[in-house]
Design an enzyme around this catalytic site. Structure first.
Site, PDB file in Angstrom:
ATOM      1  N   TYR A 182      30.643 -30.417 -54.949  1.00 39.09           N
ATOM      2  CA  TYR A 182      29.900 -31.639 -55.249  1.00 39.09           C
ATOM      3  C   TYR A 182      28.684 -31.880 -54.353  1.00 39.09           C
ATOM      4  O   TYR A 182      27.624 -32.286 -54.856  1.00 39.09           O
ATOM      5  CB  TYR A 182      30.847 -32.840 -55.229  1.00 39.09           C
ATOM      6  N   GLU A 215      40.632 -35.119 -59.789  1.00 37.58           N
ATOM      7  CA  GLU A 215      40.898 -33.680 -59.857  1.00 37.58           C
ATOM      8  C   GLU A 215      42.001 -33.283 -58.885  1.00 37.58           C
ATOM      9  O   GLU A 215      42.867 -32.456 -59.221  1.00 37.58           O
ATOM     10  CB  GLU A 215      39.601 -32.905 -59.591  1.00 37.58           C
TER      11      GLU A 215
END
Length: 398
Positions: A95, A137
């Site tokens: 990310y 996640e």
């Protein structure tokens, strides 16, 4: 929650992203892969080449900006993205890389319009979205009992030609137990292409969980399209009984309700039939008396897969209404189960719109048309469910 200082800049970004979103994401992917070529192993190279990956990210960024205060609208999209990311092995470490290049791309494309305040606002917004995805996640990895990127060797034990374009591959684990799944879920399959590139693709499981195998049904894409079906076509051309294929555990949040006894409607077109066959086979196993409307649209009979599964279900289920629409073939004018033309709801058996859930899977225009007709018919939107990937999952937010 987004700060009050950042909110006006995000709100003002909506028309800007509508105009420049695709340019931003095109610059983004070019810079990302130049700096981190290993990420080619995660991203879909075919979608990169045909532009749909860029469009997908542009749609996601715009939808996020347009709905930043509407968590109810974003939640289903986030869930769909989380399942996809986990099937690909995305980790928290990815990310910051994506965020760095996304912000740099916004600055490059917008130029002076990308003020420090605007970039700071988007850095905050991206950070909030990234953390939300990371948290979900991590939960999904834990629930599945797997680590990011884990793949498991699966041996092909049967191959069946389901139609002119679709083969099904039955898989069993080389070691360990068969993973559990819900009808409608998919697995990621990994292949190493002749170019040396590793690619992952998702294929819906096309049989009931009761069998001692996983089955995927793979469509060969038309030849002549440079990037179309690079993985699917490789599977068609190279996999034989006995081949070993690395695959993920099953994921996906499109899971038709196969366990209750209320009426259910399953609509599909093309290879979108695969999750519906899984659901149909499961219902035939656990609730064969349930009222089911199963409608499928195909170009013609030779393009109609899983006819044997449907025939078996019809034999087992007295309240199953199976209707097929052939766009090209001539059909018996007196038939009520095989009709000419595109799917039309008015030609299906009627049902109580307040009691049955409707599930659909197929090309986006097909699902948009059915969705509109269903809403016009009076079906509450909370009873409508569809399986989509890429930018298609965001069309209702744009």
């Amino acid at each position: 929650m987004l700060s009050a200082e950042s909110r006006p800049y995000i709100d003002a970004s909506v028309p800007v992203l509508r105009e420049h979103g695709l340019a931003i994401t095109t610059v983004f992917y070019k810079a990302l892969f130049e700096a981190h070529p290993q990420l080619h192993n995660i991203f879909n190279a075919g979608n990169q080449a045909n532009g749909s990956q860029q469009q997908s990210l542009a749609s996601a960024v715009f939808a996020y900006a347009a709905n930043i205060d509407n968590q109810a609208a974003l939640a289903p999209v986030i869930s769909r993205i989380v399942h996809k990311h986990v099937s690909l092995g995305v980790t928290a470490e990815h990310y910051p890389i994506v965020g760095h290049h996304l912000l740099a791309s916004i600055k490059q494309v917008l130029g002076d319009a990308a003020t420090p305040e605007l970039i700071a606002a988007w850095a905050e917004a991206y950070g909030l979205l990234a953390q939300a995805l990371i948290n979900e996640e991590n939960k999904l990895y834990k629930a599945a009992g797997t680590q990011p990127g884990d793949l498991f060797d699966m041996r092909v034990v049967a191959i069946d030609q389901q139609s002119d374009q679709i083969k099904s591959f039955s898989l069993v684990p080389v070691e360990g137990k068969l993973p559990t799944f819900k009808p409608g879920q998919y697995i990621s399959v990994a292949v190493h292409l002749p170019s040396g590139l590793r690619q992952l693709r998702q294929y819906s499981l096309s049989d009931t969980p009761d069998h001692q195998h996983l089955r995927i049904s793979v469509k060969r894409e038309d030849a002549g399209k440079e990037t179309a079906g690079m993985v699917s076509n490789w599977l068609h051309d190279n996999v034989v009984v006995g081949s070993v294929i690395p695959a993920s555990k099953p994921f996906g949040d499109f899971t038709p309700d196969t366990e209750s006894d209320g009426p259910i409607v399953l609509l599909s077109a093309g290879v979108g039939i695969t999750p519906m066959i899984s659901a149909l086979n499961r219902i035939a196993k656990v609730s064969p008396g349930r009222r089911v409307i199963f409608a499928h649209a195909a170009r013609n009979a030779s393009h109609h897969p899983h006819q044997a599964d449907i025939a078996q279900a019809v034999a087992l289920m007295p309240n199953l209404h199976s209707v097929t629409f052939y766009e090209e073939d001539e059909v018996d004018q007196d038939s009520v189960t095989c009709l000419a033309g595109r799917m039309q709801l008015k030609k299906l058996p009627q049902w109580d719109v307040n009691k049955a859930n409707i599930y659909m899977c197929g090309p986006l225009p097909f699902m948009q048309a059915q969705w509109a007709d269903l809403v016009e018919k009076g079906v509450p939107e909370f009873r409508l469910h569809r399986e989509v990937f890429g930018p298609d999952m965001l069309d209702h937010l744009l």
